[in-house]
Scaffold this motif. Structure first.
Motif, PDB file in Angstrom:
ATOM      1  N   TYR A  46     -11.896  41.084 -45.981  1.00 26.23           N
ATOM      2  CA  TYR A  46     -11.038  42.256 -45.771  1.00 26.23           C
ATOM      3  C   TYR A  46     -11.764  43.386 -45.053  1.00 26.23           C
ATOM      4  O   TYR A  46     -11.149  44.117 -44.284  1.00 26.23           O
ATOM      5  N   ARG A  47     -13.056  43.545 -45.290  1.00 25.78           N
ATOM      6  CA  ARG A  47     -13.792  44.629 -44.639  1.00 25.78           C
ATOM      7  C   ARG A  47     -14.457  44.156 -43.352  1.00 25.78           C
ATOM      8  O   ARG A  47     -14.318  44.778 -42.305  1.00 25.78           O
ATOM      9  N   ASP A  48     -15.168  43.030 -43.432  1.00 22.26           N
ATOM     10  CA  ASP A  48     -15.918  42.544 -42.277  1.00 22.26           C
ATOM     11  C   ASP A  48     -15.159  41.477 -41.488  1.00 22.26           C
ATOM     12  O   ASP A  48     -15.510  41.185 -40.349  1.00 22.26           O
ATOM     13  N   PHE A  49     -14.172  40.874 -42.104  1.00 22.03           N
ATOM     14  CA  PHE A  49     -13.339  39.899 -41.390  1.00 22.03           C
ATOM     15  C   PHE A  49     -11.990  39.815 -42.091  1.00 22.03           C
ATOM     16  O   PHE A  49     -11.869  40.097 -43.280  1.00 22.03           O
ATOM     17  N   PHE A  50     -10.977  39.437 -41.330  1.00 25.70           N
ATOM     18  CA  PHE A  50      -9.621  39.379 -41.870  1.00 25.70           C
ATOM     19  C   PHE A  50      -9.435  38.089 -42.668  1.00 25.70           C
ATOM     20  O   PHE A  50      -9.841  37.009 -42.227  1.00 25.70           O
ATOM     21  N   SER A 224      -8.053  48.729 -47.501  1.00 29.24           N
ATOM     22  CA  SER A 224      -7.090  48.719 -46.404  1.00 29.24           C
ATOM     23  C   SER A 224      -6.875  47.299 -45.889  1.00 29.24           C
ATOM     24  O   SER A 224      -5.741  46.894 -45.602  1.00 29.24           O
ATOM     25  N   GLY A 225      -7.964  46.523 -45.795  1.00 27.45           N
ATOM     26  CA  GLY A 225      -7.846  45.145 -45.348  1.00 27.45           C
ATOM     27  C   GLY A 225      -7.095  44.273 -46.332  1.00 27.45           C
ATOM     28  O   GLY A 225      -6.326  43.386 -45.940  1.00 27.45           O
ATOM     29  N   LEU A 226      -7.306  44.515 -47.644  1.00 27.09           N
ATOM     30  CA  LEU A 226      -6.601  43.763 -48.675  1.00 27.09           C
ATOM     31  C   LEU A 226      -5.106  44.038 -48.615  1.00 27.09           C
ATOM     32  O   LEU A 226      -4.282  43.120 -48.718  1.00 27.09           O
ATOM     33  N   VAL A 227      -4.743  45.310 -48.440  1.00 26.49           N
ATOM     34  CA  VAL A 227      -3.328  45.666 -48.313  1.00 26.49           C
ATOM     35  C   VAL A 227      -2.735  45.038 -47.053  1.00 26.49           C
ATOM     36  O   VAL A 227      -1.622  44.498 -47.070  1.00 26.49           O
ATOM     37  N   ALA A 228      -3.492  45.073 -45.957  1.00 26.13           N
ATOM     38  CA  ALA A 228      -3.022  44.477 -44.708  1.00 26.13           C
ATOM     39  C   ALA A 228      -2.797  42.974 -44.862  1.00 26.13           C
ATOM     40  O   ALA A 228      -1.862  42.414 -44.275  1.00 26.13           O
ATOM     41  N   ALA A 229      -3.640  42.334 -45.669  1.00 30.95           N
ATOM     42  CA  ALA A 229      -3.480  40.901 -45.898  1.00 30.95           C
ATOM     43  C   ALA A 229      -2.157  40.598 -46.591  1.00 30.95           C
ATOM     44  O   ALA A 229      -1.481  39.612 -46.263  1.00 30.95           O
ATOM     45  N   GLN A 230      -1.771  41.451 -47.543  1.00 32.50           N
ATOM     46  CA  GLN A 230      -0.499  41.234 -48.229  1.00 32.50           C
ATOM     47  C   GLN A 230       0.687  41.564 -47.320  1.00 32.50           C
ATOM     48  O   GLN A 230       1.726  40.905 -47.377  1.00 32.50           O
ATOM     49  N   MET A 231       0.512  42.572 -46.490  1.00 36.31           N
ATOM     50  CA  MET A 231       1.555  42.905 -45.528  1.00 36.31           C
ATOM     51  C   MET A 231       1.727  41.781 -44.508  1.00 36.31           C
ATOM     52  O   MET A 231       2.826  41.572 -43.979  1.00 36.31           O
ATOM     53  N   TYR A 232       0.649  41.080 -44.236  1.00 36.68           N
ATOM     54  CA  TYR A 232       0.691  39.937 -43.321  1.00 36.68           C
ATOM     55  C   TYR A 232       1.707  38.915 -43.822  1.00 36.68           C
ATOM     56  O   TYR A 232       2.545  38.406 -43.069  1.00 36.68           O
ATOM     57  N   HIS A 233       1.634  38.613 -45.133  1.00 39.22           N
ATOM     58  CA  HIS A 233       2.575  37.653 -45.712  1.00 39.22           C
ATOM     59  C   HIS A 233       3.999  38.193 -45.678  1.00 39.22           C
ATOM     60  O   HIS A 233       4.941  37.479 -45.336  1.00 39.22           O
ATOM     61  N   ALA A 234       4.143  39.468 -46.042  1.00 38.86           N
ATOM     62  CA  ALA A 234       5.481  40.055 -46.113  1.00 38.86           C
ATOM     63  C   ALA A 234       6.127  40.154 -44.735  1.00 38.86           C
ATOM     64  O   ALA A 234       7.353  40.079 -44.607  1.00 38.86           O
ATOM     65  N   GLY A 413     -20.899  23.194 -36.857  1.00 39.74           N
ATOM     66  CA  GLY A 413     -21.835  24.197 -37.344  1.00 39.74           C
ATOM     67  C   GLY A 413     -21.942  25.407 -36.443  1.00 39.74           C
ATOM     68  O   GLY A 413     -22.977  26.075 -36.398  1.00 39.74           O
ATOM     69  N   ARG A 414     -20.849  25.733 -35.739  1.00 37.78           N
ATOM     70  CA  ARG A 414     -20.865  26.851 -34.807  1.00 37.78           C
ATOM     71  C   ARG A 414     -20.005  28.007 -35.286  1.00 37.78           C
ATOM     72  O   ARG A 414     -19.150  27.844 -36.157  1.00 37.78           O
ATOM     73  N   LYS A 415     -20.232  29.170 -34.681  1.00 36.64           N
ATOM     74  CA  LYS A 415     -19.424  30.346 -34.943  1.00 36.64           C
ATOM     75  C   LYS A 415     -18.364  30.471 -33.858  1.00 36.64           C
ATOM     76  O   LYS A 415     -18.485  29.898 -32.775  1.00 36.64           O
ATOM     77  N   VAL A 416     -17.316  31.225 -34.172  1.00 39.12           N
ATOM     78  CA  VAL A 416     -16.287  31.530 -33.183  1.00 39.12           C
ATOM     79  C   VAL A 416     -16.367  33.018 -32.857  1.00 39.12           C
ATOM     80  O   VAL A 416     -16.928  33.800 -33.633  1.00 39.12           O
ATOM     81  N   PRO A 417     -15.838  33.459 -31.718  1.00 42.32           N
ATOM     82  CA  PRO A 417     -15.856  34.883 -31.383  1.00 42.32           C
ATOM     83  C   PRO A 417     -15.175  35.718 -32.465  1.00 42.32           C
ATOM     84  O   PRO A 417     -14.239  35.274 -33.133  1.00 42.32           O
ATOM     85  N   GLU A 418     -15.660  36.930 -32.644  1.00 42.15           N
ATOM     86  CA  GLU A 418     -15.108  37.829 -33.651  1.00 42.15           C
ATOM     87  C   GLU A 418     -13.612  38.029 -33.423  1.00 42.15           C
ATOM     88  O   GLU A 418     -13.166  38.259 -32.301  1.00 42.15           O
ATOM     89  N   GLY A 419     -12.866  37.934 -34.518  1.00 42.86           N
ATOM     90  CA  GLY A 419     -11.418  38.072 -34.451  1.00 42.86           C
ATOM     91  C   GLY A 419     -10.679  36.766 -34.586  1.00 42.86           C
ATOM     92  O   GLY A 419      -9.479  36.748 -34.859  1.00 42.86           O
ATOM     93  N   LEU A 420     -11.394  35.641 -34.409  1.00 43.65           N
ATOM     94  CA  LEU A 420     -10.761  34.325 -34.514  1.00 43.65           C
ATOM     95  C   LEU A 420     -11.059  33.637 -35.845  1.00 43.65           C
ATOM     96  O   LEU A 420     -10.917  32.432 -35.971  1.00 43.65           O
ATOM     97  N   GLU A 421     -11.444  34.423 -36.853  1.00 40.46           N
ATOM     98  CA  GLU A 421     -11.869  33.846 -38.142  1.00 40.46           C
ATOM     99  C   GLU A 421     -10.746  33.116 -38.871  1.00 40.46           C
ATOM    100  O   GLU A 421     -11.004  32.319 -39.765  1.00 40.46           O
ATOM    101  N   MET A 422      -9.490  33.397 -38.507  1.00 40.53           N
ATOM    102  CA  MET A 422      -8.378  32.714 -39.156  1.00 40.53           C
ATOM    103  C   MET A 422      -7.696  31.713 -38.230  1.00 40.53           C
ATOM    104  O   MET A 422      -6.534  31.349 -38.434  1.00 40.53           O
ATOM    105  N   GLY A 423      -8.425  31.257 -37.231  1.00 43.32           N
ATOM    106  CA  GLY A 423      -7.903  30.212 -36.363  1.00 43.32           C
ATOM    107  C   GLY A 423      -6.598  30.593 -35.700  1.00 43.32           C
ATOM    108  O   GLY A 423      -6.464  31.688 -35.143  1.00 43.32           O
ATOM    109  N   PRO A 424      -5.596  29.720 -35.759  1.00 45.53           N
ATOM    110  CA  PRO A 424      -4.326  30.008 -35.084  1.00 45.53           C
ATOM    111  C   PRO A 424      -3.558  31.175 -35.702  1.00 45.53           C
ATOM    112  O   PRO A 424      -2.604  31.663 -35.097  1.00 45.53           O
ATOM    113  N   PHE A 425      -3.974  31.623 -36.886  1.00 45.57           N
ATOM    114  CA  PHE A 425      -3.301  32.734 -37.552  1.00 45.57           C
ATOM    115  C   PHE A 425      -4.028  34.061 -37.354  1.00 45.57           C
ATOM    116  O   PHE A 425      -3.715  35.054 -38.003  1.00 45.57           O
ATOM    117  N   SER A 426      -5.006  34.057 -36.461  1.00 45.53           N
ATOM    118  CA  SER A 426      -5.734  35.288 -36.155  1.00 45.53           C
ATOM    119  C   SER A 426      -4.842  36.225 -35.345  1.00 45.53           C
ATOM    120  O   SER A 426      -4.081  35.781 -34.480  1.00 45.53           O
TER     121      SER A 426
END
Length: 504
Positions: A46-50, A224-234, A413-426
C-alpha cells in the motif's frame, strides 16, 4: 475404516500431484508472489507498491521467497499445497472433535473425502493465492474454539487464540471478517453455557486486527493506499444477476459431492429430534461450534455474493466449514445400520466426480477446433518453465523483464518496471504507459494477450486503437525473438521481444 483412509490418502496424493503440476496457470499467482518478494526486500504494501488484498499473505509468504527464487512457480505451488493440506487436516480434526464417540473417524474421513478428493478444491489450495492460507486460519480458529468451553484460564486462552486465528483469516481475505461477528454473537447469545468466552474471543480478535492493520492505519501513506485498494474493488461496480446465478451454479457443480452429502445429512437430521442431533456431537459446547461453522459459511457466502463479480472460487476458504457440518449431519449416530457404509458411499461419489471433473479436460486441451480437439503439447507449468529458459538465454543473468504476466517474472527471478506489480491489473495512466514503452527499460519483453488489454479498476477492455498505439511504440524499440502460441491463462499468444540496442 483404515482401508478407507488408505484409499482416501492415495486419492489425495494423486489429485494433489495433478493440481500442482497439471493445474492451469493463473495470472494472480504471479502478483501475489511478487508482492511477497517485495515485502522480503523491505517494502511495505500500500505504501511502496499497490496491492489490492489484505496484507497477511505477502507478509507470511515473504519469509519463504527463497523457495520460488530457487524453484520457481512449482516450488511456490508445492509450498502452498502444504498449507492447503494443513487446512484440510484441521477441518478433519474439527469434524473428529465434534463427532460422537464411535463416529469420530468416520466423520473425519467424510470431511477429508469431501475436500481432499475434490480436484477443484485442491487446485485452488495449490496455486499461490489467498485461499490456502485463509482456509488454514479459518480451520485453526474453529478447531481452537471447540476447546474454549473447558472453563478457567485454559478455556479463555483457547477463546483468545481462536479470535486471533480468525482475525488473521480476515487479514488474509477481508471478506472473512464476518466470521468474527458470527462467532462473537454466537458466543454472546450462548452466554449461559459459554460464559465469558465471547469476551476473550473478542479480545483476541481485536488485538490481532490491531497487529494486522494497525501499522498501515498509523502510516498516512499506507492508509491512503489501503483505502485505495478497497476503492479499487468497489470501482468495478454493477451487479449482474446472470453472473451471480452462474457462480452459484458452478460452485454446486465443483462441490457436487459435498452438496449431495449435505442434502442427505439434512434429511437424516430431519428424522432425528433436535436434541438427538445435539447428542450426536460431543465435547462440551461442541454443538454450538458445529452450528457456528454452518452459519459462518452462510455469512461469508452471502457477503461474497454481493461482490460485483462473485467468482465461485471466492468460497474456497470456507468450504471446509460446510464440509465439517455436512460430515457431522451425514454420519450421525454409530447405531445406524448403514454407519459403516456411509464413508464408502462418499468415497465412490467423490472419486467419480474427481475423475469426471471438467478441469482434467481444461488442463490437457485448449478447446476444440470444429471436429478436432486441440491437445496441449505441454502442461502450462511446463510451458512456463520452457519460456523462462528462452528469456534467460536471451538475457543471461538479467534482472529486469517487461511483462504483465508476473508468473514469468517469478519464474525468471526478474523484476518488472515500477507500477506493474499487479500485472494486468496494474493501474497506469495512458501517459505513463507511453513513457514506459518509449524508454524501453528492460532488455527483454514478454507480452501476452493480457498486455495493454485491461483498464483497471473497472477491468473494461482498452479500446483497440490505443492498444495498437502501444504495440507500435514497442515495435520501435524491440525486435521479435520468439512466439509462443496458446500460452498461460486462457491460452493467448506470447511474444518474447529483445531490445534493439541489445540485439546489435
Amino acid at each position: 475404516m483404515k482401508r478407507y483412509w488408505f484409499l482416501a490418502a492415495f486419492g489425495f496424493a494423486v489429485l494433489a500431484f495433478a493440481a500442482v503440476w497439471m493445474g492451469s496457470l493463473n495470472q494472480d499467482e504471479g502478483w501475489y508472489l511478487y508482492a511477497a518478494r517485495l515485502v522480503s526486500e523491505g517494502k511495505t504494501p500500500y505504501r511502496d507498491f499497490f496491492y489490492t488484498q489484505a496484507p497477511v499473505m505477502p507478509v507470511v509468504y515473504s519469509a519463504f521467497t527463497s523457495i520460488w527464487n530457487g524453484s520457481g512457480l512449482l516450488g511456490a505451488r508445492i509450498f502452498t499445497m502444504l498449507i492447503g493440506s494443513a487446512g484440510i487436516a484441521f477441518f478433519c480434526a474439527l469434524a473428529a472433535r465434534l463427532a460422537k464417540p464411535g463416529c469420530r473417524s468416520a466423520s473425519a474421513l467424510v470431511a477429508f473425502l469431501l475436500l481432499g478428493s475434490n480436484l477443484y478444491h485442491l487446485y485452488y489450495v495449490a496455486i499461490p493465492k489467498t485461499y490456502a492460507l485463509a482456509a488454514l486460519f479459518v480451520a485453526v480458529g474453529f478447531f481452537l474454539l471447540s476447546f474454549a468451553k473447558d472453563g478457567g484460564w485454559k478455556g479463555a486462552l483457547f477463546a483468545v487464540a481462536s479470535g486471533v486465528s480468525l482475525a488473521f483469516a480476515s487479514g488474509t481475505r477481508i471478506s472473512l471478517g464476518i466470521l468474527l461477528a458470527v462467532v462473537g454473537l454466537g458466543l454472546l447469545f450462548s452466554f449461559r453455557a459459554w460464559r465469558w468466552s465471547f469476551l476473550w474471543f473478542g479480545i483476541g480478535g481485536a488485538l490481532a486486527l490491531c497487529i494486522v492493520y494497525g501499522p498501515f492505519l498509523l502510516d498516512p501513506v499506507a492508509r491512503s493506499g489501503l483505502v485505495a485498494a478497497q476503492m479499487y474493488h468497489a470501482a468495478r461496480g454493477g451487479f449482474d444477476p446472470v453472473f451471480t446465478i452462474g457462480s452459484v451454479s458452478r460452485l454446486v457443480r465443483w462441490y457436487a459431492p459435498l452438496f449431495v452429502v449435505l442434502g442427505m445429512g439434512i434429511a437424516f437430521m430431519a428424522n432425528r429430534s433436535r436434541a438427538d442431533f445435539g447428542a450426536s456431537v460431543t465435547g462440551r459446547g461442541a454443538p454450538l461450534v458445529a452450528w457456528l461453522a454452518a452459519f459462518g459459511f452462510v455469512a461469508v457466502f452471502v457477503v461474497q455474493m454481493f461482490a460485483p463479480f462473485p467468482y465461485e472460487d471466492y468460497q474456497v476458504p470456507v468450504m471446509g466449514l460446510l464440509a465439517v457440518f455436512a460430515a457431522l449431519a451425514f454420519v450421525g449416530d454409530a447405531a445406524s445400520p448403514s454407519h459403516g457404509l456411509k464413508p464408502l458411499l462418499v468415497l465412490g461419489l467423490a472419486w467419480a466426480c474427481a475423475f469426471g471433473s471438467p478441469l482434467l479436460e481444461k488442463w490437457t486441451t485448449n478447446g476444440q477446433d470444429r471436429f478436432w480437439s486441440l491437445k496441449k503439447e505441454k502442461f502450462e507449468l511446463e510451458q512456463l518453465r520452457d519460456v523462462a529458459r528462452e528469456i534467460e538465454a536471451a538475457d543471461p543473468g538479467g534482472d529486469m523483464l517487461l511483462t504483465q504476466d508476473l508468473y514469468l517474472a517469478i519464474e525468471t527471478g526478474r523484476k518488472v518496471p515500477e507500477g506493474l506489480e499487479m500485472g494486468p491489473f496494474s493501474m497506469l495512466s495512458d501517459e505513463r504507459w507511453r513513457e514506459l514503452l518509449e524508454s524501453a527499460p528492460c532488455p527483454v519483453a514478454a507480452l501476452s494477450g493480457y498486455s495493454f488489454a485491461i483498464a483497471p479498476p473497472r477491468c473494461d477492455e482498452v479500446d483497440i486503437e490505443r492498444q495498437l498505439e502501444y504495440w507500435s511504440i514497442l515495435k520501435k524499440n524491440y525486435d521479435l525473438l520468439a512466439k509462443e502460441e496458446m500460452f498461460g491463462q486462457n491460452a493467448t499468444t506470447l511474444l518474447v521481444l529483445k531490445r534493439k540496442s541489445e540485439a546489435k
